[in-house]
Design a protein around this motif. Structure first.
Motif, short mmCIF file in Angstrom:
data_model
loop_
_atom_site.label_atom_id
_atom_site.label_comp_id
_atom_site.label_asym_id
_atom_site.label_seq_id
_atom_site.Cartn_x
_atom_site.Cartn_y
_atom_site.Cartn_z
N ARG A 31 16.87 -5.65 3.90
CA ARG A 31 17.21 -4.26 4.22
C ARG A 31 16.38 -3.26 3.41
O ARG A 31 16.76 -2.10 3.30
CB ARG A 31 18.71 -3.99 4.00
CG ARG A 31 19.63 -4.76 4.93
CD ARG A 31 21.02 -4.13 4.93
NE ARG A 31 21.93 -4.86 5.80
CZ ARG A 31 22.91 -5.64 5.35
NH1 ARG A 31 23.11 -5.77 4.04
NH2 ARG A 31 23.69 -6.28 6.19
N GLY A 32 15.28 -3.70 2.88
CA GLY A 32 14.40 -2.74 2.23
C GLY A 32 13.92 -3.16 0.86
O GLY A 32 14.69 -3.13 -0.11
N ILE A 33 12.67 -3.60 0.77
CA ILE A 33 12.04 -3.93 -0.50
C ILE A 33 11.08 -2.81 -0.86
O ILE A 33 10.42 -2.24 0.02
CB ILE A 33 11.29 -5.28 -0.39
CG1 ILE A 33 12.28 -6.41 -0.14
CG2 ILE A 33 10.47 -5.56 -1.66
CD1 ILE A 33 11.62 -7.74 0.16
N ARG A 34 10.98 -2.50 -2.12
CA ARG A 34 10.07 -1.44 -2.56
C ARG A 34 8.62 -1.85 -2.26
O ARG A 34 8.23 -3.00 -2.51
CB ARG A 34 10.23 -1.21 -4.06
CG ARG A 34 11.64 -0.81 -4.44
CD ARG A 34 11.84 -0.77 -5.94
NE ARG A 34 13.25 -0.59 -6.25
CZ ARG A 34 13.73 -0.44 -7.48
NH1 ARG A 34 12.90 -0.43 -8.51
NH2 ARG A 34 15.01 -0.29 -7.68
N HIS A 35 7.87 -0.90 -1.73
CA HIS A 35 6.47 -1.22 -1.46
C HIS A 35 5.55 -0.16 -2.05
O HIS A 35 5.89 1.03 -2.11
CB HIS A 35 6.20 -1.44 0.04
CG HIS A 35 6.27 -0.23 0.89
ND1 HIS A 35 7.44 0.42 1.22
CD2 HIS A 35 5.30 0.47 1.54
CE1 HIS A 35 7.21 1.43 2.02
NE2 HIS A 35 5.90 1.50 2.20
N ILE A 36 4.42 -0.63 -2.53
CA ILE A 36 3.38 0.21 -3.10
C ILE A 36 2.17 0.14 -2.17
O ILE A 36 1.80 -0.93 -1.71
CB ILE A 36 2.99 -0.28 -4.51
CG1 ILE A 36 4.15 -0.06 -5.49
CG2 ILE A 36 1.73 0.42 -5.02
CD1 ILE A 36 3.93 -0.70 -6.85
N ARG A 37 1.58 1.30 -1.90
CA ARG A 37 0.41 1.33 -1.01
C ARG A 37 -0.84 1.66 -1.81
O ARG A 37 -0.84 2.59 -2.62
CB ARG A 37 0.60 2.38 0.08
CG ARG A 37 1.74 2.11 1.04
CD ARG A 37 1.82 3.23 2.06
NE ARG A 37 2.98 3.11 2.94
CZ ARG A 37 3.54 4.14 3.55
NH1 ARG A 37 3.05 5.35 3.38
NH2 ARG A 37 4.58 3.97 4.33
N ILE A 38 -1.89 0.91 -1.53
CA ILE A 38 -3.22 1.20 -2.07
C ILE A 38 -4.15 1.33 -0.87
O ILE A 38 -4.72 0.35 -0.40
CB ILE A 38 -3.69 0.12 -3.05
CG1 ILE A 38 -2.67 -0.05 -4.19
CG2 ILE A 38 -5.07 0.47 -3.62
CD1 ILE A 38 -3.01 -1.14 -5.19
N PRO A 39 -4.26 2.54 -0.30
CA PRO A 39 -5.08 2.74 0.91
C PRO A 39 -6.57 2.61 0.57
O PRO A 39 -7.01 3.03 -0.51
CB PRO A 39 -4.74 4.16 1.34
CG PRO A 39 -3.56 4.58 0.51
CD PRO A 39 -3.61 3.78 -0.73
N THR A 40 -7.33 2.09 1.52
CA THR A 40 -8.75 1.84 1.25
C THR A 40 -9.69 2.54 2.22
O THR A 40 -10.91 2.36 2.14
CB THR A 40 -9.03 0.33 1.29
OG1 THR A 40 -8.68 -0.18 2.59
CG2 THR A 40 -8.25 -0.41 0.21
N THR A 41 -9.15 3.31 3.16
CA THR A 41 -9.99 4.04 4.11
C THR A 41 -9.71 5.54 3.99
O THR A 41 -8.69 5.94 3.43
CB THR A 41 -9.73 3.60 5.56
OG1 THR A 41 -8.36 3.92 5.90
CG2 THR A 41 -9.95 2.10 5.74
N VAL A 42 -10.60 6.33 4.53
CA VAL A 42 -10.38 7.78 4.54
C VAL A 42 -9.09 8.11 5.27
O VAL A 42 -8.26 8.89 4.79
CB VAL A 42 -11.58 8.49 5.21
CG1 VAL A 42 -11.28 9.99 5.37
CG2 VAL A 42 -12.85 8.28 4.40
N LEU A 43 -8.89 7.49 6.42
CA LEU A 43 -7.71 7.78 7.25
C LEU A 43 -6.42 7.44 6.52
O LEU A 43 -5.44 8.20 6.57
CB LEU A 43 -7.80 6.99 8.56
CG LEU A 43 -6.69 7.23 9.59
CD1 LEU A 43 -6.74 8.65 10.09
CD2 LEU A 43 -6.83 6.25 10.75
N SER A 44 -6.39 6.32 5.84
CA SER A 44 -5.15 5.93 5.16
C SER A 44 -4.94 6.70 3.86
O SER A 44 -3.80 6.92 3.45
CB SER A 44 -5.13 4.42 4.89
OG SER A 44 -6.26 4.00 4.15
N GLN A 45 -6.01 7.13 3.21
CA GLN A 45 -5.86 7.89 1.97
C GLN A 45 -5.44 9.33 2.22
O GLN A 45 -4.77 9.93 1.39
CB GLN A 45 -7.15 7.86 1.15
CG GLN A 45 -7.43 6.51 0.51
CD GLN A 45 -8.52 6.56 -0.54
OE1 GLN A 45 -9.01 7.60 -0.92
NE2 GLN A 45 -8.93 5.38 -1.03
#
Length: 382
Positions: free
Chosen positions: A136-150
């Protein structure tokens, strides 16, 4: 009749960090973040899931991550760093969802642990969705690597996968615990991915920030020539505008309004019609051109401002037409756009550069006319 009533608010907060060489031993940004959330006597786990395209471009990345966390005693990094295919295809593969859920189960990733996604927007969407539905929900960390995702998708609150041929048909609203934008990843992008993310900056500038649009015009040639300083400013300003909107508007899209999706009703359908061969940002650039011309044909946007928009996109190297626009296939995107939220069809158009306005109907004959204009004036990317 006896009635019980319940009402409560849930507070979300997260930071978007801007850094360089995130996994360099001298860069403590990520480890400091984790140490600040350490609970005495309790060791949190980290499960890394990486975009295959990123590990191919950065072949030492896996070892760098392991070395970075080797001296860190406050967290336990799962030794198996999972690498999955990137791109929109990752969101079309149900087997990947099962594979990642299996890893979460196998390694005992609980609701106090972290799933860390490194990759483009599609991988971040997929991993965020898997994290949201596991336990039901685990903490997630994002490390975007493209212009669009950043500058856009990686800093927002949405996650999802494609299903039954529809973009993001399955998904969740689950904000990340934190986002880490590392400019080092931008240096290895190919020209298409470098360019594609700029369309989201054009979009948000057109509906919210005329001075930012003017900055884009002034710096278009620098951006086209891959000037990193210009791109870093673009990403920071675009992220700021998106985050401000999320905080002040309807972050979980409970209504029918989707102002940040200017140019997207046709873009989403165009992606599907091309079997996702066209990048999301490339499709958005075409959608922006289409809806800007449509706004002009309504008498709202001046011809001069319309030409400024189209010329900016062309200077950046975008093609403003795709053969998949021929026929009526793209028109089905209007109803699918409405279905995604339900309620009224709500489309963002332009009254002026920096000023968006919502409408609830679109003239299909006028859309066909605009598509014809784009076709006649097609310019291939440089």
């Amino acid at each position: 009749m006896n009635t019980l009533h319940q009402s409560f608010n849930v507070h979300f907060t997260y930071d978007v960090f801007f850094s360089d060489r995130l996994f360099d031993p001298t860069n403590s940004t990520l480890v400091d973040f984790l140490k600040n959330r350490h609970s005495e006597g309790f060791r949190k786990k980290l499960l890394f899931i990486l975009d295959e395209g990123v590990t191919t471009s950065h072949p030492d990345l896996l070892e760098q991550i392991k070395a970075y966390f080797a001296p860190v005693s406050s967290v336990d990094m799962v030794p198996d760093l999972i690498v999955i295919p990137g791109g929109e295809g990752s969101k079309n593969d149900p087997a990947l969802v099962d594979q990642l859920i299996d890893a979460i189960d196998r390694y005992g990733i609980d609701r106090h642990s972290y799933v860390v996604a490194i990759g483009g927007g599609s991988v971040l969407d997929l991993v965020g969705y898997v994290a949201a539905i596991s336990h039901r929900g685990i903490r997630h960390i994002r490390i975007p690597t493209t212009v669009l995702s950043q500058n856009d998708s990686g800093i927002g609150v949405k996650n999802g996968v494609n299903y039954r041929g529809k973009k993001n048909f399955l998904g969740s609203f689950a904000p990340p615990t934190a986002v880490f934008n590392d400019s080092e990843f931008l240096k290895t992008l190919d020209d298409r991915d470098w360019r594609a993310g700029i369309s989201e900056a054009i979009k948000v500038a057109l509906i919210k920030d005329q001075p930012f649009f003017e900055w884009l015009e002034t710096n278009a040639e620098k951006l086209a020539a891959r000037d990193l300083d210009a791109m870093q400013y673009l990403i920071h300003r675009c992220a700021e505008l998106h985050l401000n909107h999320i905080a002040s508007g309807d972050p979980f899209e409970m209504g029918s309004s989707r102002p940040l999706d200017f140019g997207h009703w046709s873009a989403h359908k165009l992606e599907q019609l091309t079997d996702f061969e066209i990048r999301h940002g490339e499709a958005v650039a075409i959608g922006i051109a289409l809806d800007s011309l449509y706004s002009q044909r309504l008498g709202w946007l001046s011809e001069a401002d319309t030409n400024r928009i189209l010329n900016l996109e062309r200077t950046l190297g975008f093609s403003l037409f795709h053969p998949a626009l021929d026929g009526d296939g793209v028109l089905k995107g209007l109803n699918e756009f409405r279905e995604h939220l339900g309620g009224q069809l709500t489309i963002m158009l332009l009254k002026a550069i920096g000023k968006g306005v919502e409408v609830h109907e679109m003239d299909t004959e006028l859309i066909r006319e605009v598509i014809g204009i784009l076709k006649e004036n097609e310019i291939q990317p440089a």
